[in-house]
Design a protein around this motif. Sequence first.
Motif: not given
Length: 125
Positions: A45-46, A48-49, A52-53, A56
Amino acid sequence: MSTAEEPESPAVAYRRIASGIDSVVGAVRRQDEVRATRLEEALGRFDDRMQRAGERAALTRFSVELHWESVLEALWAEPWMTVRPFPRPDLDADPARLDRYLREVEQTYTELLDLVARRRFGFRR
């Protein structure tokens, strides 16, 4: 087993203690497996985050650089204006306010281009 009159032999005591250790080690291994599974899921999960960060951040930087280049082109005809180099990132900026910062960049960019267009066509405020 031994009775109160007959002491336990060393071999029997060793087997009893080793059996207890084996059962404790097995319980700890099962706990570790459960914990490792949970940690792997959290890591996924981390990851993936973070991905994405990172995407972005790259898109945001690209967008801001495009706006900056466009403003430089628009102000090229204004010889009296001193244009500074591209500013460095603000390391103290709050990442949670990124959307607000992007709106401010877009709004300021639009206002500046409107002012430059009015000046070029003789429509001063």
